[in-house]
Write a protein that holds these residues in place. Structure first.
Motif, mmCIF file in Angstrom:
data_model
loop_
_atom_site.group_PDB
_atom_site.id
_atom_site.type_symbol
_atom_site.label_atom_id
_atom_site.label_comp_id
_atom_site.label_asym_id
_atom_site.label_seq_id
_atom_site.Cartn_x
_atom_site.Cartn_y
_atom_site.Cartn_z
ATOM 1 N N PRO A 1 39.211 46.048 34.264
ATOM 2 C CA PRO A 1 39.761 45.156 33.242
ATOM 3 C C PRO A 1 39.891 43.716 33.744
ATOM 4 O O PRO A 1 40.116 43.473 34.943
ATOM 5 C CB PRO A 1 41.147 45.756 32.952
ATOM 6 C CG PRO A 1 41.059 47.167 33.414
ATOM 7 C CD PRO A 1 40.133 47.147 34.589
ATOM 8 N N VAL A 2 39.775 42.776 32.835
ATOM 9 C CA VAL A 2 39.884 41.358 33.174
ATOM 10 C C VAL A 2 41.234 41.070 33.847
ATOM 11 O O VAL A 2 41.303 40.282 34.805
ATOM 12 C CB VAL A 2 39.714 40.481 31.919
ATOM 13 C CG1 VAL A 2 40.030 39.012 32.225
ATOM 14 C CG2 VAL A 2 38.298 40.601 31.379
ATOM 15 N N ALA A 3 42.308 41.688 33.376
ATOM 16 C CA ALA A 3 43.632 41.449 33.960
ATOM 17 C C ALA A 3 43.644 41.774 35.447
ATOM 18 O O ALA A 3 44.256 41.052 36.257
ATOM 19 C CB ALA A 3 44.685 42.287 33.237
ATOM 20 N N ASP A 4 42.959 42.843 35.841
ATOM 21 C CA ASP A 4 42.920 43.229 37.257
ATOM 22 C C ASP A 4 41.940 42.366 38.042
ATOM 23 O O ASP A 4 42.168 42.067 39.223
ATOM 24 C CB ASP A 4 42.556 44.710 37.388
ATOM 25 C CG ASP A 4 43.632 45.624 36.826
ATOM 26 O OD1 ASP A 4 44.819 45.360 37.093
ATOM 27 O OD2 ASP A 4 43.295 46.572 36.105
ATOM 28 N N LEU A 5 40.853 41.972 37.411
ATOM 29 C CA LEU A 5 39.905 41.077 38.083
ATOM 30 C C LEU A 5 40.557 39.739 38.407
ATOM 31 O O LEU A 5 40.307 39.160 39.473
ATOM 32 C CB LEU A 5 38.667 40.868 37.210
ATOM 33 C CG LEU A 5 37.732 42.080 37.083
ATOM 34 C CD1 LEU A 5 36.702 41.840 35.985
ATOM 35 C CD2 LEU A 5 37.032 42.369 38.415
ATOM 36 N N LEU A 6 41.401 39.249 37.514
ATOM 37 C CA LEU A 6 42.112 37.999 37.786
ATOM 38 C C LEU A 6 43.039 38.149 38.977
ATOM 39 O O LEU A 6 43.102 37.261 39.844
ATOM 40 C CB LEU A 6 42.899 37.560 36.548
ATOM 41 C CG LEU A 6 42.080 36.931 35.420
ATOM 42 C CD1 LEU A 6 42.933 36.744 34.170
ATOM 43 C CD2 LEU A 6 41.486 35.589 35.862
#
Length: 414
Positions: free
Chosen positions: A134-139
């Motif tokens: 997920p984008v949230a974890d990639l950030l």
């Protein structure tokens, strides 16, 4: 029958001469009025000094953008992983626009895994090949763990490939007022095309704080676990300086050790950027000392209140010869607590302003210098409306501008 020409005995001629004299001196009180207001707040004495071991450095106050210290601040250097601030800003912008969502899942390609993941042997979030993250974890992987793979995964998903994403980073930098920065990849891994100045890194950091307060909180998180691997935030200030809550460290052989840091003390936020140091300990010490020096030696002072007249702009062709200028918000500047700052304010605008002028019309900027540095600048607006003048008033203004132009042209030939 009258010819319509002006003669020294005519009433119109006398009015024009008077108008010329007024026009010739109309600009003189402009800077004087602002200077007088500021000089009344601070005595003209010499600035205090400071130095740092960092080859390039800058310290700014976040609210106003006022520069408290700078050293080779416009020198382009490799930004290393500090460049990831630009990568995540592009992602923050896409999230804010609704183009992507935090819950979107991006696939880990072989390219991002091999060049940025565990096989690369550099900073990574250890995202598994062909998994979806997920984008949230990639950030968090990019910000907390400084994962090169995190950045590559987002770049490939958003723009199709990393090169296209890097071009988007450069375009976005220009839109944010960063004319020098260039980007060749998303991670900050060594490439001759990755160049930034500490001034533009500070500009970018300030923008992130102001534009994305919710996302900025990620920079202060102390650790993040992915793929059962827990990693600590690499920012040493979080554990050593009161009020520290961001940003990012970086290192490459070409760029040396650098970092962007920010902290809040007594309701004042400062941002520091250092680069080109020889070790991680050196960068941590240089950043911390600069921030401590700033908090210890500076305080916020109000120069002009909101909606207070800061000066006047000359009006061309109006029923009045000038218009008061105001800043909508208070104009504040960081000054040394010991009182050793000389402040000078000047209004900068393209003038005279053509009538009619509407109330609230943007006119120019008020700039406040602390010593040799522009400490703060703010837009100024017409305080009230100025209508169009009579034919005679417009003629007087036109003749006045013509004579001033001729005078300047003649002076240039001397």
């Amino acid at each position: 029958m009258t010819s319509g020409f002006l003669t020294p005995k005519s009433s119109l001629w006398r009015q024009l001469v008077a108008g010329l004299l007024m026009a010739a001196f109309a600009l003189q009180p402009l800077a004087h009025a602002a200077n007088q207001s500021v000089q009344g707040a601070k005595k003209a004495v010499e600035e205090g000094g400071y130095d740092t071991d960092a080859p390039t450095a800058i310290l700014i106050e976040a609210s106003s953008g006022a520069v408290l210290f700078e050293k080779n601040a416009d020198e382009l250097r490799a930004p290393s992983s500090m460049m990831k601030l630009m990568t995540v800003e592009v992602v923050f912008d896409a999230l804010t626009r609704g183009d992507i969502k935090l819950t979107d899942e991006y696939r880990v390609s072989e390219n991002s895994w091999r060049k940025g993941g565990a096989p690369a042997g550099a900073s990574t979030m250890f995202a598994a090949l062909n998994s979806r993250v997920p984008v949230a974890d990639l950030l968090r992987g990019a910000i907390i763990q400084s994962g090169n793979d995190s950045c590559m995964i987002m770049a490939e998903a958003i723009e199709g490939n990393e090169a296209a994403f890097a071009e988007r980073m450069t375009r976005r930098a220009r839109a944010l007022g960063m004319p020098k920065s260039t980007f060749a990849n998303s991670s900050g891994l060594p490439d001759a095309g990755n160049k930034m100045t500490v001034r533009e890194l500070a500009t970018l950091a300030r923008h992130i704080i102001r534009a994305y307060p919710e996302f900025y909180k990620i920079f202060g998180e102390r650790e993040f676990t992915w793929n059962k691997i827990r990693q600590q935030n690499r920012n040493p200030l979080l554990a050593t300086l009161e009020g520290a809550d961001g940003f990012k460290t970086g290192y490459t052989k070409d760029g040396g050790y650098g970092m962007v840091g920010s902290a809040v003390q007594n309701d004042t936020r400062l941002i520091v950027v250092v680069n080109g140091l020889e070790s991680s300990d050196d960068r941590a010490a240089a950043a911390k000392k600069l921030l401590e020096w700033g908090f210890k030696n500076f305080e916020v002072r109000s120069v002009f209140a909101g909606d207070q007249a800061v000066g006047y702009a000359k009006v061309f062709g109006g029923n009045r010869g000038s218009v008061a200028l105001v800043s909508r918000d208070p104009v504040k500047v960081m000054v040394q607590k010991n009182g050793n700052d000389k402040l000078i304010a000047r209004i900068v605008y393209n003038g005279p302003v053509q009538a009619p002028v509407r109330a609230g019309q943007p006119v120019g900027m008020v700039k406040v210098w602390r010593g040799q540095q522009v400490a703060v600048e703010a837009p100024v607006y017409a305080a009230d409306a100025v209508g169009t003048g009579t034919t005679l008033q417009r003629a007087v203004d036109g003749a006045g501008e013509l004579m001033i132009g001729l005078f300047r042209a003649g002076a240039a030939k001397l």
